[in-house]
Motif scaffolding. Structure first.
Motif, short mmCIF file in Angstrom:
data_model
loop_
_atom_site.label_atom_id
_atom_site.label_comp_id
_atom_site.label_asym_id
_atom_site.label_seq_id
_atom_site.Cartn_x
_atom_site.Cartn_y
_atom_site.Cartn_z
N PHE A 46 0.63 -0.85 0.67
CA PHE A 46 0.14 -0.01 0.86
C PHE A 46 0.95 1.49 -0.48
O PHE A 46 1.95 1.08 0.65
N VAL A 47 0.20 2.53 -0.95
CA VAL A 47 1.04 3.01 -0.87
C VAL A 47 0.51 4.35 -0.17
O VAL A 47 1.11 5.40 0.95
N ALA A 48 -1.26 4.93 -0.66
CA ALA A 48 -1.75 6.19 -0.29
C ALA A 48 -3.20 5.82 -0.50
O ALA A 48 -3.20 4.80 -1.53
N SER A 53 -15.29 11.27 -2.12
CA SER A 53 -16.23 12.40 -1.73
C SER A 53 -15.28 13.04 -0.45
O SER A 53 -15.91 14.02 -0.51
N GLY A 54 -14.03 13.45 -0.35
CA GLY A 54 -13.61 14.38 0.50
C GLY A 54 -12.01 14.00 0.68
O GLY A 54 -11.60 13.60 -0.65
N ASP A 55 -11.01 15.29 0.95
CA ASP A 55 -10.14 15.53 0.34
C ASP A 55 -9.58 15.01 1.89
O ASP A 55 -8.41 15.07 2.24
N SER A 56 -10.12 13.58 2.87
CA SER A 56 -9.22 12.86 3.36
C SER A 56 -7.87 12.53 3.25
O SER A 56 -8.40 11.36 1.93
N THR A 57 -7.33 12.09 3.66
CA THR A 57 -5.81 11.17 2.82
C THR A 57 -4.52 9.97 4.30
O THR A 57 -5.04 10.65 4.75
N LYS A 64 5.75 9.07 3.17
CA LYS A 64 5.00 9.94 3.80
C LYS A 64 5.57 11.19 3.81
O LYS A 64 6.64 11.27 4.40
N GLY A 65 5.88 12.52 3.72
CA GLY A 65 6.01 13.89 3.56
C GLY A 65 6.50 14.01 2.50
O GLY A 65 7.72 15.13 2.08
N ARG A 66 6.84 12.51 1.67
CA ARG A 66 7.69 12.55 -0.19
C ARG A 66 6.96 12.57 -0.92
O ARG A 66 6.30 13.25 -2.00
N PHE A 67 5.10 11.99 -0.89
CA PHE A 67 4.59 11.15 -1.41
C PHE A 67 2.82 12.42 -1.34
O PHE A 67 2.19 12.56 -0.34
N GLY A 83 7.58 13.25 -5.02
CA GLY A 83 9.46 13.20 -4.87
C GLY A 83 10.39 12.96 -3.77
O GLY A 83 10.20 12.11 -3.14
N SER A 84 11.25 13.83 -4.29
CA SER A 84 12.44 12.98 -2.92
C SER A 84 12.82 11.38 -3.30
O SER A 84 13.13 10.92 -2.25
N LEU A 85 12.25 11.52 -4.92
CA LEU A 85 12.39 9.12 -4.98
C LEU A 85 13.72 8.88 -4.78
O LEU A 85 14.84 9.74 -4.83
N THR A 86 13.57 7.93 -4.43
CA THR A 86 14.91 7.21 -4.52
C THR A 86 14.58 5.56 -5.16
O THR A 86 13.80 5.26 -5.62
N PRO A 87 15.95 4.81 -5.73
CA PRO A 87 15.55 3.60 -5.86
C PRO A 87 14.70 2.40 -5.72
O PRO A 87 14.09 1.78 -6.24
N GLU A 88 15.14 2.74 -4.44
CA GLU A 88 13.94 1.95 -3.03
C GLU A 88 12.14 2.70 -3.52
O GLU A 88 11.42 1.36 -3.55
N ASP A 89 11.66 3.45 -4.12
CA ASP A 89 10.41 3.34 -4.90
C ASP A 89 10.16 3.10 -6.59
O ASP A 89 9.57 2.96 -7.06
#
Length: 123
Positions: A46-48, A53-57, A64-67, A83-89
């Motif tokens: 899972f990522v995000a 119907s709303g903007d809860s994330t 967290k903090g990068r995507f 953002g701040s992508l690494t090879p692990e992504d």
């Protein structure tokens, strides 16, 4: 519900990329949308997630903090800004949907899946 993911590609470490997921079908307001990924040799994770119907994330700790997950109601599209992508992504990224009956933190049970889009982060 039909899902069409796009936007993958090759990016250098530290760079950014935005994925899109076009959503079609009925009763979109009743959906919860998620992004998942499967790295080579690993299980899908899972990522995000976001409510249509709303903007809860909700985010996995690893991103967290990068995507940022968002949706455009006028375009019926869900985005994943990375953002701040690494090879692990590096992974195949999938968008998914399920009825908005469960907590955002729920990481399984999604009913609808798009085809994946490959993101490769070079070091």
């Amino acid at each position: 519900v039909q899902l069409q993911a796009s936007g993958g590609g090759l990016v250098q470490a530290g760079g950014s990329l935005t994925l899109s997921c076009a959503v079609s079908g009925r009763t979109l307001n009743s959906l919860k949308m998620g992004w998942f990924r499967r790295a080579p040799g690993k299980e899908r994770e899972f990522v995000a997630a976001i409510r249509w119907s709303g903007d809860s994330t909700y985010y996995a700790d690893s991103v967290k903090g990068r995507f940022t997950i968002s949706r455009d109601l006028t375009k019926n599209t869900v985005f994943l800004q990375m953002g701040s992508l690494t090879p692990e992504d590096t992974a195949v990224y999938y968008c998914a949907a399920e009825k908005d009956l469960y907590p955002l933190s729920r990481r399984s049970g999604y009913d609808f899946w798009g085809q994946g889009t490959l993101v490769t982060v070079s070091s």
